[in-house]
Design a protein around this motif. Sequence first.
Motif, PDB file in Angstrom:
ATOM      1  N   ARG A  58       9.559   2.127   9.053  1.00  0.00           N
ATOM      2  CA  ARG A  58       8.366   2.426   8.185  1.00  0.00           C
ATOM      3  C   ARG A  58       7.895   1.235   7.533  1.00  0.00           C
ATOM      4  O   ARG A  58       8.852   0.353   6.983  1.00  0.00           O
ATOM      5  N   ASP A  59       6.688   0.807   7.136  1.00  0.00           N
ATOM      6  CA  ASP A  59       6.066  -0.177   6.157  1.00  0.00           C
ATOM      7  C   ASP A  59       6.188   0.553   4.944  1.00  0.00           C
ATOM      8  O   ASP A  59       5.651   1.669   4.806  1.00  0.00           O
ATOM      9  N   ASN A  60       6.874  -0.369   3.963  1.00  0.00           N
ATOM     10  CA  ASN A  60       6.724   0.184   2.550  1.00  0.00           C
ATOM     11  C   ASN A  60       6.423  -0.895   1.620  1.00  0.00           C
ATOM     12  O   ASN A  60       7.219  -1.606   1.373  1.00  0.00           O
ATOM     13  N   ASN A  61       5.174  -0.825   1.309  1.00  0.00           N
ATOM     14  CA  ASN A  61       4.741  -1.493   0.292  1.00  0.00           C
ATOM     15  C   ASN A  61       5.047  -3.113   0.861  1.00  0.00           C
ATOM     16  O   ASN A  61       5.287  -3.985  -0.082  1.00  0.00           O
ATOM     17  N   GLY A  62       4.584  -3.457   1.961  1.00  0.00           N
ATOM     18  CA  GLY A  62       4.734  -4.647   2.534  1.00  0.00           C
ATOM     19  C   GLY A  62       5.918  -5.008   3.243  1.00  0.00           C
ATOM     20  O   GLY A  62       6.311  -6.201   3.580  1.00  0.00           O
ATOM     21  N   LYS A  63       6.963  -4.196   3.138  1.00  0.00           N
ATOM     22  CA  LYS A  63       8.343  -4.309   3.640  1.00  0.00           C
ATOM     23  C   LYS A  63       8.514  -3.446   4.573  1.00  0.00           C
ATOM     24  O   LYS A  63       8.185  -2.384   4.665  1.00  0.00           O
ATOM     25  N   THR A  64       9.271  -3.743   5.572  1.00  0.00           N
ATOM     26  CA  THR A  64       9.829  -2.917   6.433  1.00  0.00           C
ATOM     27  C   THR A  64      11.259  -2.349   6.326  1.00  0.00           C
ATOM     28  O   THR A  64      12.056  -2.880   5.796  1.00  0.00           O
ATOM     29  N   ALA A 108      -1.491   5.289  -0.708  1.00  0.00           N
ATOM     30  CA  ALA A 108      -2.591   4.319  -0.890  1.00  0.00           C
ATOM     31  C   ALA A 108      -2.346   2.947  -1.066  1.00  0.00           C
ATOM     32  O   ALA A 108      -3.170   1.926  -0.895  1.00  0.00           O
ATOM     33  N   ASN A 109      -1.064   2.684  -1.767  1.00  0.00           N
ATOM     34  CA  ASN A 109      -0.511   1.388  -1.921  1.00  0.00           C
ATOM     35  C   ASN A 109       0.002   0.758  -1.116  1.00  0.00           C
ATOM     36  O   ASN A 109       0.485  -0.175  -1.332  1.00  0.00           O
ATOM     37  N   ARG A 110       0.365   1.458  -0.010  1.00  0.00           N
ATOM     38  CA  ARG A 110       1.182   0.748   1.049  1.00  0.00           C
ATOM     39  C   ARG A 110       0.099  -0.597   1.708  1.00  0.00           C
ATOM     40  O   ARG A 110      -0.997  -0.312   1.944  1.00  0.00           O
ATOM     41  N   GLN A 111       1.144  -1.420   2.032  1.00  0.00           N
ATOM     42  CA  GLN A 111       0.563  -2.537   2.776  1.00  0.00           C
ATOM     43  C   GLN A 111       0.737  -2.583   4.052  1.00  0.00           C
ATOM     44  O   GLN A 111       1.957  -2.435   4.639  1.00  0.00           O
ATOM     45  N   PRO A 112      -0.205  -2.727   5.237  1.00  0.00           N
ATOM     46  CA  PRO A 112       0.111  -2.892   6.400  1.00  0.00           C
ATOM     47  C   PRO A 112       0.650  -4.300   6.521  1.00  0.00           C
ATOM     48  O   PRO A 112       0.639  -5.315   5.884  1.00  0.00           O
ATOM     49  N   LEU A 113       1.345  -4.403   7.835  1.00  0.00           N
ATOM     50  CA  LEU A 113       2.020  -5.512   8.194  1.00  0.00           C
ATOM     51  C   LEU A 113       0.742  -6.780   8.186  1.00  0.00           C
ATOM     52  O   LEU A 113      -0.373  -6.411   8.782  1.00  0.00           O
ATOM     53  N   ARG A 114       1.272  -7.794   7.858  1.00  0.00           N
ATOM     54  CA  ARG A 114       0.218  -8.801   7.960  1.00  0.00           C
ATOM     55  C   ARG A 114       0.678 -10.312   7.907  1.00  0.00           C
ATOM     56  O   ARG A 114       1.998 -10.007   7.549  1.00  0.00           O
ATOM     57  N   PRO A 115       0.157 -11.255   8.438  1.00  0.00           N
ATOM     58  CA  PRO A 115       1.165 -12.464   8.517  1.00  0.00           C
ATOM     59  C   PRO A 115       1.607 -12.993   7.001  1.00  0.00           C
ATOM     60  O   PRO A 115       2.696 -13.499   7.145  1.00  0.00           O
ATOM     61  N   LYS A 116       1.082 -12.853   6.088  1.00  0.00           N
ATOM     62  CA  LYS A 116       1.574 -13.081   4.733  1.00  0.00           C
ATOM     63  C   LYS A 116       1.750 -11.942   3.904  1.00  0.00           C
ATOM     64  O   LYS A 116       0.517 -11.811   3.651  1.00  0.00           O
ATOM     65  N   ALA A 117       2.594 -11.581   3.378  1.00  0.00           N
ATOM     66  CA  ALA A 117       2.570 -10.680   2.450  1.00  0.00           C
ATOM     67  C   ALA A 117       2.998 -11.055   0.919  1.00  0.00           C
ATOM     68  O   ALA A 117       4.002 -11.845   0.900  1.00  0.00           O
ATOM     69  N   LEU A 118       2.163 -10.823   0.087  1.00  0.00           N
ATOM     70  CA  LEU A 118       2.407 -11.319  -1.283  1.00  0.00           C
ATOM     71  C   LEU A 118       2.720 -10.169  -2.255  1.00  0.00           C
ATOM     72  O   LEU A 118       2.780 -10.258  -3.580  1.00  0.00           O
ATOM     73  N   SER A 119       3.125  -9.074  -1.682  1.00  0.00           N
ATOM     74  CA  SER A 119       3.451  -8.076  -2.434  1.00  0.00           C
ATOM     75  C   SER A 119       5.028  -8.015  -2.872  1.00  0.00           C
ATOM     76  O   SER A 119       5.640  -8.662  -2.377  1.00  0.00           O
ATOM     77  N   HIS A 120       5.249  -7.035  -3.619  1.00  0.00           N
ATOM     78  CA  HIS A 120       6.767  -6.946  -4.403  1.00  0.00           C
ATOM     79  C   HIS A 120       7.211  -5.552  -3.832  1.00  0.00           C
ATOM     80  O   HIS A 120       6.438  -4.846  -3.622  1.00  0.00           O
ATOM     81  N   ASN A 121       8.600  -5.708  -3.852  1.00  0.00           N
ATOM     82  CA  ASN A 121       9.176  -4.120  -3.454  1.00  0.00           C
ATOM     83  C   ASN A 121       9.315  -3.373  -4.349  1.00  0.00           C
ATOM     84  O   ASN A 121      10.136  -2.452  -4.284  1.00  0.00           O
ATOM     85  N   VAL A 122       9.039  -3.667  -5.793  1.00  0.00           N
ATOM     86  CA  VAL A 122       9.284  -2.735  -6.772  1.00  0.00           C
ATOM     87  C   VAL A 122       8.164  -2.299  -7.522  1.00  0.00           C
ATOM     88  O   VAL A 122       6.960  -2.799  -7.376  1.00  0.00           O
ATOM     89  N   VAL A 123       8.327  -1.325  -8.397  1.00  0.00           N
ATOM     90  CA  VAL A 123       7.186  -0.942  -8.976  1.00  0.00           C
ATOM     91  C   VAL A 123       7.096  -1.374 -10.317  1.00  0.00           C
ATOM     92  O   VAL A 123       7.806  -0.773 -11.241  1.00  0.00           O
ATOM     93  N   PRO A 124       6.427  -2.303 -10.889  1.00  0.00           N
ATOM     94  CA  PRO A 124       6.497  -2.825 -12.112  1.00  0.00           C
ATOM     95  C   PRO A 124       5.656  -1.893 -13.030  1.00  0.00           C
ATOM     96  O   PRO A 124       5.081  -1.273 -12.567  1.00  0.00           O
ATOM     97  N   SER A 125       6.202  -2.069 -14.358  1.00  0.00           N
ATOM     98  CA  SER A 125       5.485  -1.048 -15.151  1.00  0.00           C
ATOM     99  C   SER A 125       4.052  -1.753 -15.417  1.00  0.00           C
ATOM    100  O   SER A 125       3.901  -2.874 -15.072  1.00  0.00           O
ATOM    101  N   ARG A 126       3.056  -0.856 -15.641  1.00  0.00           N
ATOM    102  CA  ARG A 126       1.901  -1.525 -15.854  1.00  0.00           C
ATOM    103  C   ARG A 126       1.714  -2.389 -16.762  1.00  0.00           C
ATOM    104  O   ARG A 126       0.666  -3.756 -16.561  1.00  0.00           O
TER     105      ARG A 126
END
Length: 728
Positions: free
Chosen positions: A170-176, A364-382
């Motif tokens: 699965r893709d999870n927040n920009g990571k597979t 809703a927060n999931r990122q689909p695969l794309r050439p460059k992901a700038l997302s992070h794999n953890v949920v930071p506090s707000r």
Amino acid sequence: MSVRVVARIRPLLKQELEKDTIVEAATTASEPLATPSIVRIPNPKNEAEAFSFQFNSVYDQVATQQQVYDNEIAPTVKHLFKGFDVTIFAYGVTGTGKTHTMRGGKLLAERGVIPRLLSSIYRRSRKIEKDSDGDTTVDVAMSYYEIYNDRVFDLFEAPEKRTPAGLPIRDNNGKTVVVGLTERPCTSLKDFETLYDQANVNRSTSATKLNAHSSRSHAVLCVKVTQVTGNEVRVSTASAIDLAGSEDNRRTDNGKERMVESASINKSLFVLAQCVEAISKKQNRIPYRESKMTRILSLGQNNGLTVMILNLAPVRSYHLDTLSSLNFANRTKKIEVNEVENRPFFRTAPKPESRIGIPSIPLANRQPLRPKALSHNVVPSREQAEKDKIEKPVKAFSVYSDKPKTATISRPGHLSGQGHPRTAEAQKRTSSEAVPTINRPSKVLKPTVPAKPETMSQQSIEALIERKVAEKLAEQALSSTKATLASAGTEISPDVQARLIALERRVIDQESARAEGLQYLLMAKQHTVRGEEVSALKMYQLALPYFPDNQKLAQKMLKLQEKITRKEESRRPKSSSGGVPLLEDEDYVPDTHDNYSADESVFTKPSARNTRPPIRRNLSVFRDEATTAPPQRQTNNDSDSEDELAHSLMHAGPDQTPRSKHILRIINSRDVAQIRLLKGVGAKKAEMIVNALCEMDDEVRHVGELGRLKGVGSKGVERMREGLIAMV
Ligand SMILES: Nc1ncnc2c1ncn2[C@@H]1O[C@H](COP(=O)(O)OP(=O)(O)OP(=O)(O)O)[C@@H](O)[C@H]1O
């Protein structure tokens, strides 16, 4: 920062001769005293001429495991602890030393990158804990899996317990991520080694003509490092990947089973090469999704640091394969990886008990695969996220440069005397044993509740079967039978169980057959790209029974047959007397007219009459003696039509009726308002479908695929079709 690419030339093996050595490490002319950074190899068309490929470092035959580790991998460890993910992967043709480099031998000096990396991680963890007076704790956990025949299997799970379809990804927040993978904590190097050795027993290997212990799968080891200081948690992952090696099946004498494995290995490496090419050409569509390996590796999309170790054999018998690998590596070194570290997050509530891969963030927060992901794999506090938005400077990160090194890097041999010798030689399991049999029930279908006869109508049994199969195919409901059944308050009888199993087998059989057909097709494509028409035709013939009604395939074969005939005729001596007899397969003719394009990871073998214009190479490959004309590249129109054919076969599936096409158009619009108008689809289901599509990051190309979407099922598709009839 670019992917760091280092080449390693393995020593000669027992049966190889010194005089056949053609690959060497060299220094640049401008820096003759620096460490080697060039691989030199003769031009196969003209031995007087040599090609040179420049990488970040090159290790020659005498380089030790320790040198490779100390120079290339040890410097990444401190970045791992700063929150960067680290990916190390070994790439090369079969028998070139990938497993030796990554895993290595049992003796201390022979240990490969992986055990040395773990040793460094534990040492650094202890140091951090000590320096912080116990305020910081570091936990290390590992997961280990293989991608065998494009299916993912947990290496901590014995082969007989595996689900034939493997684990879903699965893709999870920009990571597979692989869903349902076991994650084992390991508190010491000894722990790690015990687990690692046990898991390696489960890896698929077998003897081939080119390697007595050939890996038949890509092995992915993920080491998760979790640093906790008070409320702050920082997680980063080191992934060490031992890719299976590409194989030229003219040299392997592989039997059918090995051929299927080989086709799957070659296909995934071929897709990887296509991804690298697409990235280097800055194309919008990177075909990550066409193989599980590329999806998991996500080269160019992953964050952190990436090191590729290119393993090379020094001898002539690998000549073309070595050039092909060098070309691939040459492109890979230009791929940029995001210098993004994993931010720490803050614990506010106790961690939920979860298996890895189960997404912990809303869809809703999931990122689909794309050439460059700038997302992070953890949920930071707000608050932290806001703060980072304002304050976080772009990381100036310059561990590596593409320039050749100016001086020998020498680091203390910090591993001496540190390791714990392993106790038992890991027994490799053969790949035949690894092939999941379809004679046993999958996890999903194991009886979980005592059978209770009666209660269900024929119709509800059918509905339940459909639902189960849909879930199975969508690979979404792994191991959840118990929960599903319990929540539905339904129990199923042994009879239904048996039907479920039979149905699942049928579906798996169909899918495996189709996959096998596609593999032949891809091999055909590879042969065509190399200009090996006879072999390509053979592969198409093997693929044909899987796609009997495909017109394009039939036409392709016809054209190829004609081309072969024309070629044979043009080669036939004009006079009836004398002349060289034709060989049965032109691929085996030692052809001195081979065209080689240094800019391509494949070699074309055009006819001797090729008159097409030369195309200049444009990479940082240079020749030492520019005495001959630049190599020519065949403009391969076939390759385009190959792509078209492959694409049509891979994606078209069964012929589409107008109704199916209409449904697919609606579904692919991803418009909830439109989708919910389809029969049997409410607002909730429509949303579910759209989410599934976003997660897939691709279109649904035929109704079979649609049926596999979560919550749809083949009954669902039928209802949609009925709805359309009613409308008509
Ligand atoms: N640097 C090296 N020093 C000594 N022996 C080596 C070295 N590299 C490779 N070998 C030997 O070469 C053989 C092939 O190596 P290995 O099995 O690691 O290849 P591989 O690339 O992993 O192949 P495959 O893709 O088929 O699994 C083995 O016998 C291995 O011990």
